[in-house]
Design a protein around this motif. Structure first.
Motif, short mmCIF file in Angstrom:
data_model
loop_
_atom_site.label_atom_id
_atom_site.label_comp_id
_atom_site.label_asym_id
_atom_site.label_seq_id
_atom_site.Cartn_x
_atom_site.Cartn_y
_atom_site.Cartn_z
N VAL A 1 3.69 -12.47 1.76
CA VAL A 1 2.58 -13.21 2.09
C VAL A 1 2.65 -13.35 3.50
N MET A 2 3.43 -13.22 3.81
CA MET A 2 3.49 -13.26 5.45
C MET A 2 2.46 -12.51 6.80
N HIS A 3 2.93 -10.99 5.66
CA HIS A 3 2.58 -9.89 6.06
C HIS A 3 0.99 -8.85 5.30
N PHE A 4 0.79 -9.56 4.35
CA PHE A 4 -1.12 -10.12 3.14
C PHE A 4 -0.79 -10.67 3.10
N SER A 5 -2.35 -11.04 2.84
CA SER A 5 -2.89 -12.43 2.25
C SER A 5 -2.27 -12.54 0.83
N GLU A 6 -2.76 -13.29 0.54
CA GLU A 6 -2.10 -13.73 -1.15
C GLU A 6 -3.19 -13.23 -2.38
N ALA A 7 -4.31 -12.13 -1.40
CA ALA A 7 -5.17 -11.82 -1.92
C ALA A 7 -4.53 -10.46 -2.71
N GLN A 8 -4.49 -9.70 -1.12
CA GLN A 8 -4.00 -8.12 -0.79
C GLN A 8 -2.00 -8.31 -1.07
N TRP A 9 -1.01 -9.17 -1.90
CA TRP A 9 -0.53 -8.83 -2.08
C TRP A 9 -0.06 -9.23 -3.42
N ALA A 10 -1.34 -9.79 -3.79
CA ALA A 10 -1.64 -9.65 -5.35
C ALA A 10 -2.21 -8.45 -6.16
N PHE A 11 -3.23 -7.02 -4.91
CA PHE A 11 -3.76 -6.37 -5.16
C PHE A 11 -2.58 -5.23 -5.31
N LEU A 12 -1.63 -5.69 -4.27
CA LEU A 12 -1.44 -4.31 -3.84
C LEU A 12 0.15 -4.38 -5.44
N THR A 13 0.83 -5.68 -5.89
CA THR A 13 1.13 -5.85 -6.41
C THR A 13 1.24 -5.73 -7.99
N GLY A 14 -0.12 -6.27 -8.07
CA GLY A 14 -0.70 -6.37 -9.49
C GLY A 14 -1.40 -5.04 -10.17
N THR A 15 -2.35 -4.57 -9.15
CA THR A 15 -2.81 -3.75 -9.16
C THR A 15 -2.65 -2.28 -9.45
N LEU A 16 -2.28 -2.35 -7.87
CA LEU A 16 -1.58 -0.68 -7.52
C LEU A 16 -0.07 -0.31 -7.58
N VAL B 1 -0.77 2.43 -2.77
CA VAL B 1 0.09 1.40 -2.13
C VAL B 1 0.04 1.75 -0.90
N CYS B 2 0.22 2.97 -0.11
CA CYS B 2 0.57 3.18 1.38
C CYS B 2 -1.60 3.34 1.61
N LEU B 3 -2.76 3.97 1.00
CA LEU B 3 -3.13 4.02 1.54
C LEU B 3 -4.63 2.63 1.58
N TYR B 4 -4.29 1.57 0.73
CA TYR B 4 -4.44 0.62 0.58
C TYR B 4 -4.28 -0.18 1.15
N ALA B 5 -3.07 -0.21 1.40
CA ALA B 5 -2.25 -1.20 3.02
C ALA B 5 -3.33 -1.09 5.08
N LEU B 6 -3.10 0.57 4.74
CA LEU B 6 -3.56 1.14 5.41
C LEU B 6 -4.76 0.86 6.27
N SER B 7 -5.99 0.32 4.92
CA SER B 7 -7.52 0.68 5.38
C SER B 7 -7.86 -0.39 5.22
N ALA B 8 -7.09 -1.56 3.45
CA ALA B 8 -7.96 -2.84 3.25
C ALA B 8 -7.31 -3.17 3.93
N CYS B 9 -5.99 -3.93 4.53
CA CYS B 9 -5.32 -4.66 5.31
C CYS B 9 -4.52 -4.73 6.86
N ASN B 10 -5.04 -2.95 7.04
CA ASN B 10 -4.70 -2.80 8.30
C ASN B 10 -3.31 -2.63 8.25
N ARG B 11 -2.60 -2.31 7.30
CA ARG B 11 -0.53 -2.63 7.98
C ARG B 11 -0.05 -1.40 7.38
#
Length: 257
Positions: free
Chosen positions: A4-19, A77-87
């Motif tokens: 969660v220090m690398h992603f926001s809580e909402a981003q991490w929840a989307f990555l691990t939940g939806t994706l 997972v890969c492209l959401y992190a890239l585009s939505a999270c800039n990670r």
């Protein structure tokens, strides 16, 4: 260090939940290394075990439907992190596990990564980093997976790559359109343009599937505009009664205005 220090809580929840991202192997023991999956005898046996579970009559159908699921997990997972999270996330074969879990009704598989650290992409090096991330995803990870599925089942390569392309289109044209952050919106537009306009060499492939399968939408009788596929994923053969994807080419004539 918490992810969660690398992603926001909402981003991490989307990555691990939806994706379906997971930072450890599933407890059911169904996840395997990419190297094991790409062993012909093992992959052939895996498809034969999975087929009856998902209602598939042939290896070819099983391979296509498994490809759709793996495409959803990996590209999402890969492209959401890239585009939505800039990670950037490491989706190299050595960092990924392949999970084919299905409960007899639906897919329950996830995408386990040994290292789920999302490294930030700075403005100065983002273009080069983006190209490296995309090349790793398509050339290093997906190309060997689709190659072995083609080899052991006879499923056409173009069908597998269109399975992948439609997942990417869905991500950028549906899921990511709800982002409210303007910087994230701009990244999504830029990244999607890069993906569909990239030279095949930038993806490490002989052709760019994201460019080749981006067909014009067809206006339907009910007013909706649908981008119909050119290859059928064979989903209807694993359903009883037969059910079809909304973009199935077999429905194109009867639904077109």
């Amino acid at each position: 260090m918490s992810n969660v220090m690398h992603f926001s809580e909402a981003q991490w929840a989307f990555l691990t939940g939806t994706l379906g991202l997971q930072d450890k192997a599933p407890s059911n023991g169904c996840a395997l290394a990419v190297e094991a999956f790409t062993t012909p005898a093992y992959c052939r046996s895996l498809l034969d075990e999975l087929g009856p579970l998902i209602g598939s009559p042939t290896r070819r159908v099983t391979a296509s439907l498994l490809c759709k699921r793996l495409s959803f997990l990996t590209t999402g997972v890969c492209l959401y992190a890239l585009s939505a999270c800039n990670r950037g996330l490491d989706l190299s074969p050595a960092n990924c596990l392949i999970d084919c879990s299905h409960d007899g009704t639906r897919w329950t598989s996830v995408l386990p990564l040994h290292d789920t650290t999302g490294y930030p992409l700075g403005d100065a090096n983002r273009e080069g980093a983006r190209q490296a991330i995309v090349r790793t995803l398509f050339a290093d990870l997906l190309a060997p997976l689709w190659s072995i599925l083609h080899q052991v089942s006879g499923v056409p390569r173009r069908m597998l790559w269109e399975n992948t392309a439609v997942r990417v289109y869905s991500l950028y044209e549906r899921r990511l359109t709800t982002l409210e952050d303007r910087a994230a919106q701009a990244r999504c537009e830029s990244d999607f343009s890069f993906l569909v306009e990239a030279a095949p060499s930038q993806l490490g492939l002989a052709f760019n599937p994201l460019q080749d399968f981006l067909f014009p939408r067809t206006r339907l009788c009910d007013g909706r505009a649908v981008r119909f596929r050119r290859t059928c994923c064979l989903y209807f053969q694993a359903t009883c009664p037969a059910s079809y994807c909304q973009t199935c080419p077999l429905l194109r004539t009867e639904q077109s205005a």
